[in-house]
Write an enzyme that holds these catalytic residues in place. Structure first.
Site, PDB file in Angstrom:
ATOM      1  N   TYR A   1       0.810  -1.212   0.000  1.00 43.79           N
ATOM      2  CA  TYR A   1       0.000   0.000   0.000  1.00 43.79           C
ATOM      3  C   TYR A   1       0.846   1.265   0.000  1.00 43.79           C
ATOM      4  O   TYR A   1       0.354   2.351  -0.304  1.00 43.79           O
ATOM      5  CB  TYR A   1      -0.941   0.012   1.208  1.00 43.79           C
ATOM      6  CG  TYR A   1      -2.012  -1.052   1.181  1.00 43.79           C
ATOM      7  CD1 TYR A   1      -2.376  -1.683   0.003  1.00 43.79           C
ATOM      8  CD2 TYR A   1      -2.665  -1.426   2.343  1.00 43.79           C
ATOM      9  CE1 TYR A   1      -3.354  -2.658  -0.022  1.00 43.79           C
ATOM     10  CE2 TYR A   1      -3.650  -2.404   2.326  1.00 43.79           C
ATOM     11  CZ  TYR A   1      -3.987  -3.014   1.143  1.00 43.79           C
ATOM     12  OH  TYR A   1      -4.965  -3.978   1.125  1.00 43.79           O
TER      13      TYR A   1
ATOM     14  N   LYS B   1       3.606 -15.470   1.802  1.00 45.57           N
ATOM     15  CA  LYS B   1       3.531 -16.166   0.519  1.00 45.57           C
ATOM     16  C   LYS B   1       4.962 -16.395   0.033  1.00 45.57           C
ATOM     17  O   LYS B   1       5.358 -16.032  -1.076  1.00 45.57           O
ATOM     18  CB  LYS B   1       2.718 -15.335  -0.488  1.00 45.57           C
ATOM     19  CG  LYS B   1       2.291 -16.109  -1.729  1.00 45.57           C
ATOM     20  CD  LYS B   1       1.381 -17.285  -1.439  1.00 45.57           C
ATOM     21  CE  LYS B   1       0.913 -17.934  -2.747  1.00 45.57           C
ATOM     22  NZ  LYS B   1       0.268 -19.238  -2.513  1.00 45.57           N
TER      23      LYS B   1
ATOM     24  N   ASP C   1      -2.979 -18.347   1.226  1.00 47.80           N
ATOM     25  CA  ASP C   1      -4.149 -19.028   0.664  1.00 47.80           C
ATOM     26  C   ASP C   1      -4.642 -20.122   1.598  1.00 47.80           C
ATOM     27  O   ASP C   1      -5.852 -20.285   1.811  1.00 47.80           O
ATOM     28  CB  ASP C   1      -3.849 -19.580  -0.730  1.00 47.80           C
ATOM     29  CG  ASP C   1      -2.476 -20.219  -0.855  1.00 47.80           C
ATOM     30  OD1 ASP C   1      -1.679 -20.148   0.101  1.00 47.80           O
ATOM     31  OD2 ASP C   1      -2.195 -20.789  -1.924  1.00 47.80           O
TER      32      ASP C   1
ATOM     33  N   ASP D   1      -5.287  -7.238   5.682  1.00 45.36           N
ATOM     34  CA  ASP D   1      -6.506  -6.571   5.249  1.00 45.36           C
ATOM     35  C   ASP D   1      -7.525  -7.600   4.762  1.00 45.36           C
ATOM     36  O   ASP D   1      -8.701  -7.588   5.149  1.00 45.36           O
ATOM     37  CB  ASP D   1      -6.148  -5.593   4.124  1.00 45.36           C
ATOM     38  CG  ASP D   1      -7.266  -4.633   3.780  1.00 45.36           C
ATOM     39  OD1 ASP D   1      -8.337  -4.695   4.395  1.00 45.36           O
ATOM     40  OD2 ASP D   1      -7.058  -3.802   2.877  1.00 45.36           O
TER      41      ASP D   1
ATOM     42  N   ASP E   1     -11.110  -9.540   6.988  1.00 48.40           N
ATOM     43  CA  ASP E   1     -12.473  -9.539   6.447  1.00 48.40           C
ATOM     44  C   ASP E   1     -13.004 -10.967   6.334  1.00 48.40           C
ATOM     45  O   ASP E   1     -14.177 -11.232   6.616  1.00 48.40           O
ATOM     46  CB  ASP E   1     -12.503  -8.871   5.078  1.00 48.40           C
ATOM     47  CG  ASP E   1     -12.531  -7.348   5.164  1.00 48.40           C
ATOM     48  OD1 ASP E   1     -12.155  -6.824   6.235  1.00 48.40           O
ATOM     49  OD2 ASP E   1     -12.905  -6.699   4.182  1.00 48.40           O
TER      50      ASP E   1
END
Length: 372
Positions: A145, A196, A229, A253, A257
């Site tokens: 970001y 990852k 994942d 982020d 959620d």
């Protein structure tokens, strides 16, 4: 300040449903001030579209002054299609991302706790929800970001290319990992680091630094690693396996959620964004619900204020030094749910939902009952 021990809280409703949910959290804060003698001064401040229309700034000077003078910030939400009238440069200058970066709010805590009263309305099965109590620690001030270079460019063949840079330094990784290790040490002693590393160099460094820090400072903590994942799948398959999870900005982020499905709704999730500790151990802190501005329901009085109210509980615990009051407020939210209060996002089929203000009323009534 009106007293030497007075704590200052800047309340910034923001945009969309932010002002509506923050108004209920402010009522709760006022209850603790009046009934529990919480020494707190509240300063309300503008942010966003209305502030821009009035002053030409998304964050006006008086709001910046309130933020700089605050011990804690209670924030609502930002964004929505109506903000398109704000020029991009003005929006970037006053963005929540830039505010977090300017305050060096590098550690974002998002607790995920299930409430049995919401088992029927949660999208996951009850057997999956039993015993869920974990915290996602999201690195908040670095990563993709904020990485440079970034942008959209035109290519010689007439096509366009969009690009972002995911960048982390050893120190940026170590400080948020250290925070997460210390949190795990205060809980059940387990930390899962999510990355990852099988395809991304930034994640390779992330994993290497977390492993080195574990060996150097936290060998008593049980450390595990998980690709993002798989972590997303495990959060909805068996979320009770987690104690503390630490991950980078974009993964945190997304995963938080996803984890909202264990809590019943995104509207239930609070968060705390914390900066480095000073010599007295105090941290700059911003508290906000995880949900966004939800412009489709803004102004209708139906938004769930519990994420904002539970953010006040985090503030009581982490900044205001009132852990017993934090427990009381968390119990009051549970009590209000047990007595049947439901906003539309957590209402079971056939049950009439209550309004945003009525949910605030229910929490205040529970506080009155529990406080005696």
């Amino acid at each position: 300040m009106s007293g030497t021990n007075m704590m200052r809280v800047a309340v910034i409703g923001g945009e969309g449903i932010g002002p509506e949910v923050t108004a209920q959290a402010s009522r709760v804060l006022a209850w603790f001030s009046e009934r529990r003698r919480l020494p707190v001064e509240v300063a309300e401040a503008e942010f966003g579209l209305e502030a821009y229309r009035r002053t030409g700034k998304v964050i006006p000077p008086e709001t910046r002054a309130a933020i700089e003078g605050a011990d804690a910030i209670l924030f609502g939400a930002t964004g929505g299609p109506e903000t398109a009238e704000v020029p991009p440069e003005a929006r970037r200058e006053g963005s929540l991302l830039k505010l977090r970066r300017s305050l060096d709010l590098y550690a974002n805590l998002r607790p995920i706790v299930t409430d049995p009263a919401l088992y029927d309305s949660a999208p996951l099965k009850e057997r999956v929800l039993n015993g869920v109590d974990f915290v996602i620690v999201r690195e908040l001030s670095s990563g993709i970001y904020f990485g440079e270079p970034r942008g959209i460019e035109s290519r010689p063949d007439g096509s366009r290319r969009g690009f972002n840079t995911n960048s982390y330094t050893s120190e940026e990784i170590r400080r948020v990992a250290r925070f997460a290790f210390e949190l795990a040490r205060s809980r059940r002693g387990r930390l899962c680091s999510v990355d990852k590393a099988n395809v991304m160099e930034a994640s390779v460094l992330w994993r290497e630094e977390v492993i080195a820090l574990h060996a150097d400072e936290f060998p008593d903590i049980k450390l595990s690693h998980m690709y993002v994942d798989n972590a997303a799948m495990q959060i909805v398959r068996a979320p009770s396996q987690f104690d503390v999870m630490v991950t980078d900005n974009i993964f945190g982020d997304i995963l938080s959620d996803c984890a909202a499905m264990a809590a019943g709704s995104l509207g239930m999730l609070p968060s705390a964004s914390l900066g480095p500790a000073d010599a007295q151990g105090r941290r700059t802190a911003l508290y906000e619900p995880v949900h966004g501005s939800a412009p489709d329901i803004a102004g209708r009085g139906i938004a769930n204020p519990l994420g904002s109210i539970l953010s006040v509980a985090m503030m009581l615990r982490l900044t205001l030094g009132r852990p017993d009051d934090a427990i009381l407020l968390e119990r009051a939210v549970g009590d209000a749910l047990a007595h049947g209060a439901r906003t539309a996002d957590i209402a079971e089929p056939g049950r009439a939902p209550v309004s945003t203000a009525a949910m605030g009323d229910a929490v205040l009534a529970s506080l009155d009952r529990l406080a005696g």
